[in-house]
Scaffold this motif. Structure first.
Motif, short mmCIF file in Angstrom:
data_model
loop_
_atom_site.label_atom_id
_atom_site.label_comp_id
_atom_site.label_asym_id
_atom_site.label_seq_id
_atom_site.Cartn_x
_atom_site.Cartn_y
_atom_site.Cartn_z
N GLN A 96 0.82 -1.21 0.00
CA GLN A 96 0.00 0.00 0.00
C GLN A 96 0.85 1.27 0.00
O GLN A 96 0.38 2.34 -0.38
CB GLN A 96 -0.92 0.01 1.23
N ARG A 97 2.12 1.16 0.43
CA ARG A 97 2.99 2.33 0.50
C ARG A 97 3.60 2.65 -0.87
O ARG A 97 3.70 1.80 -1.73
CB ARG A 97 4.12 2.10 1.50
N THR A 98 4.01 3.91 -1.00
CA THR A 98 4.82 4.32 -2.14
C THR A 98 6.16 4.82 -1.60
O THR A 98 6.36 4.92 -0.39
CB THR A 98 4.12 5.42 -2.95
N ALA A 99 7.06 5.17 -2.50
CA ALA A 99 8.37 5.64 -2.08
C ALA A 99 8.29 6.97 -1.34
O ALA A 99 9.18 7.31 -0.55
CB ALA A 99 9.28 5.78 -3.28
N THR A 100 7.24 7.74 -1.57
CA THR A 100 7.11 9.06 -0.95
C THR A 100 6.15 9.07 0.24
O THR A 100 5.94 10.12 0.86
CB THR A 100 6.62 10.08 -1.99
N THR A 101 5.54 7.94 0.58
CA THR A 101 4.61 7.90 1.71
C THR A 101 5.33 8.18 3.02
O THR A 101 6.34 7.56 3.33
CB THR A 101 3.91 6.54 1.79
N LEU A 102 4.82 9.14 3.77
CA LEU A 102 5.41 9.49 5.06
C LEU A 102 4.75 8.64 6.16
O LEU A 102 3.53 8.61 6.28
CB LEU A 102 5.21 10.98 5.36
N ILE A 103 5.57 7.97 6.95
CA ILE A 103 5.09 7.16 8.07
C ILE A 103 5.26 7.97 9.36
O ILE A 103 6.33 8.50 9.62
CB ILE A 103 5.87 5.84 8.19
N THR A 104 4.20 8.07 10.15
CA THR A 104 4.28 8.75 11.44
C THR A 104 3.84 7.80 12.54
O THR A 104 2.92 7.01 12.36
CB THR A 104 3.39 10.01 11.47
N ALA A 105 4.52 7.88 13.68
CA ALA A 105 4.20 7.03 14.84
C ALA A 105 4.65 7.75 16.09
O ALA A 105 5.55 8.61 16.06
CB ALA A 105 4.86 5.67 14.72
N ASP A 106 4.04 7.40 17.23
CA ASP A 106 4.37 8.08 18.48
C ASP A 106 5.61 7.46 19.12
O ASP A 106 6.25 6.55 18.56
CB ASP A 106 3.17 8.07 19.43
N ALA A 107 5.93 7.94 20.31
CA ALA A 107 7.19 7.55 20.96
C ALA A 107 7.24 6.08 21.34
O ALA A 107 8.33 5.54 21.56
CB ALA A 107 7.41 8.42 22.21
N GLY A 108 6.09 5.41 21.42
CA GLY A 108 6.11 3.99 21.75
C GLY A 108 6.82 3.14 20.72
O GLY A 108 7.25 2.02 21.02
N TYR A 109 6.94 3.63 19.49
CA TYR A 109 7.58 2.87 18.41
C TYR A 109 9.01 3.33 18.17
O TYR A 109 9.65 2.88 17.22
CB TYR A 109 6.76 3.04 17.12
#
Length: 504
Positions: free
Chosen positions: A286-299
């Motif tokens: 589902q991702r592309t090369a430009t997809t930005l991944i965001t996650a909180d401090a738990g990861y």
């Protein structure tokens, strides 16, 4: 006095057009037409009635009934059976099939792989409708109890100790009763004591049988042991803001365009750091090369950031000190506890300046340092890094600092601190992945991008937990719980599809 016709709220026979009950624009109408477009052949592998046996309930009907029930907060298979028998909307969607609750429960618990196939097909359909933007994916998880008791958790050593304690207690009770009845012709136990002994013996036998079937402890992170559970050994003890629960961590990867869940999975671990890379690998299609991944401090961890760099994944992962570095949250602590209105409002005295590293003289061979009082501080440790710089640490002995007259100017807490230590920066070192991430997330662009994460992923959990009333998983084992979590994610995505088509 006026007379009126009696209103019968439970008529037995009514001419009802079932198709007309599925009102266009409703979730049931969208569910009915969407499921009919899907390939459900993956469910066929469970059945062996091609030549012999009675016809089975169609997976299409069962899937519609379960998804409609989950959308209304009904999780129990018995409640779904009642709805299929009594609720006109369920009767219309199932064609008055009246599946038994055991059929519904079996369908949900055994169909994880088939449900994953349906989830993927729905994502393809949503993508074709333009509902997935792939500009940003936000990752988060929610910890939910499962159908297991946390009191049955422990290591193998703890379980063995429990069994031995039960056996000793049963033996002690039996010996005491035999001693009390030694003068009689036969040993007589009262019914209550006999039941107690039998229960202790039976529980000890069950524990030892479990230990024989599970010869190894569950491996945890960093070489530690993860506690097992005798009811559901794939669940885990999870720390939440409301205490410790026995359950699973349900993770969702949410697209920012229309809050579509592109990946949903349940894991028997409370360490979210372990889940980041596997979850990203699962949604790689589902991702592309430009997809930005965001996650909180738990990861956040150095290993995870190194894995992201190796996979060339564009990501913003917060760390525990991110908000403390953000000037927008400088005064957040004042909202946590209001000060005493009678507290002293007089101006506080300015703190006196303490001796810094520039006030210490470093020996040419860097073997020791000399403090302003003329005492020696010796090397303490090696390969230290402070703020991206290599550093040398020196520490004085307790005897040198104990009676020093300059303690108030050298130590922040001279009453409790035993001795002074000082660090001297030597050279700038190659930044770690964590340092690079901090620089990026602290930038104006990084804060703007990361600030969108909360509004993307949190409403999804609000919808599933509050609107759909998912407060616990009803199944045991990771594959079954994972399938149930994917069903709730399907309900959310189908709602998005229905609402989008309604607006269009």
């Amino acid at each position: 006095m006026a007379r009126y016709r009696h209103i019968d709220m439970s008529p037995r026979l009514l001419p009802v057009d079932l198709q007309a009950q599925l009102v266009p624009g409703s979730f049931a109408h969208a569910l009915h037409h969407l499921v009919d477009q899907l390939d459900l052949s993956a469910f066929d592998a469970h059945y062996r009635n091609d030549q012999n046996g009675a016809p089975a309930h169609a997976p299409t009907m069962l899937l519609k009934a379960v998804l409609l029930a989950y959308s209304q907060g009904m999780v129990s298979s018995r409640s779904i059976e009642r709805a299929c028998r009594d609720n006109v909307l369920f009767i219309a969607l199932t064609g008055d099939a009246k599946p038994h609750f055991t059929t519904i429960a079996d369908f949900v618990s055994r169909s994880r792989d088939a449900i994953a196939s349906v989830f993927s097909q729905v994502l393809t359909l949503l993508d074709g409708e333009g509902l997935i933007g792939r500009e940003m994916f936000a990752i988060d998880g929610v910890k939910l109890p499962s159908n297991a008791s946390k009191h049955r958790s422990g290591t193998r050593a703890e379980f063995l100790a429990q069994a031995q304690k039960m056996e000793r207690a049963a033996a002690t009770m039996l010996e005491r009763h035999q001693a009390n009845d030694a003068g009689t012709a036969e040993d007589v136990l009262d019914a209550k004591a006999a039941a107690r002994i039998d229960r202790l013996t039976s529980d000890a036998i069950k524990i030892r049988q479990w230990l024989a079937e599970h010869p190894d402890d569950r491996p945890g992170s960093r070489g530690k042991i993860r506690k097992s559970n005798r009811t559901d050994n794939e669940s885990a003890k999870l720390a939440t803001d409301k205490g410790v629960i026995q359950g699973y961590c349900a993770v969702a990867v949410v697209d920012d365009k229309h809050q579509v869940i592109v990946e949903a999975s349940a894991h028997g671990t409370g360490a979210e750091q372990e889940l980041l890379l596997p979850v990203l690998d699962a949604c790689a299609a589902q991702r592309t090369a430009t997809t930005l991944i965001t996650a909180d401090a738990g990861y956040h961890s150095e290993a995870n950031l190194a894995g992201l760099a190796e996979r060339q994944i564009n990501a913003l992962i917060a760390d525990n000190a991110m908000r403390r570095r953000d000037e927008r949250f400088v005064e957040q602590d004042k909202h946590l506890a209001k000060p005493d209105p009678l507290h002293d409002k007089s101006r506080k005295k300015a703190k006196s300046r303490l001796f810094g590293s520039a006030d210490f003289i470093i020996a040419p061979d860097q073997s020791h340092a000399v403090c302003p009082a003329g005492k020696h501080l010796y090397r303490n440790g090696k390969d230290c890094t402070i703020g991206g710089y290599a550093a040398i640490k020196f520490r004085a002995s307790e005897a040198a600092c104990k009676d020093c007259p300059l303690r108030p100017k050298c130590l922040r807490k001279p009453q409790t601190t035993r001795s002074r230590q000082v660090a001297v920066l030597t050279r700038k070192v190659e930044p770690t992945h964590s340092q690079r991430m901090r620089e990026r997330i602290d930038s104006e662009r990084g804060r703007e991008q990361y600030g969108r994460r909360f509004a993307i992923v949190e409403p999804v959990f609000g919808n599933v937990r509050a609107n759909k009333r998912l407060d616990r998983f009803t199944l045991r084992s990771q594959p079954k719980v994972d399938g149930q979590w994917k069903l709730f994610a399907l309900v959310h995505n189908i709602e998005k599809w229905a609402n989008y088509r309604k607006v269009a």
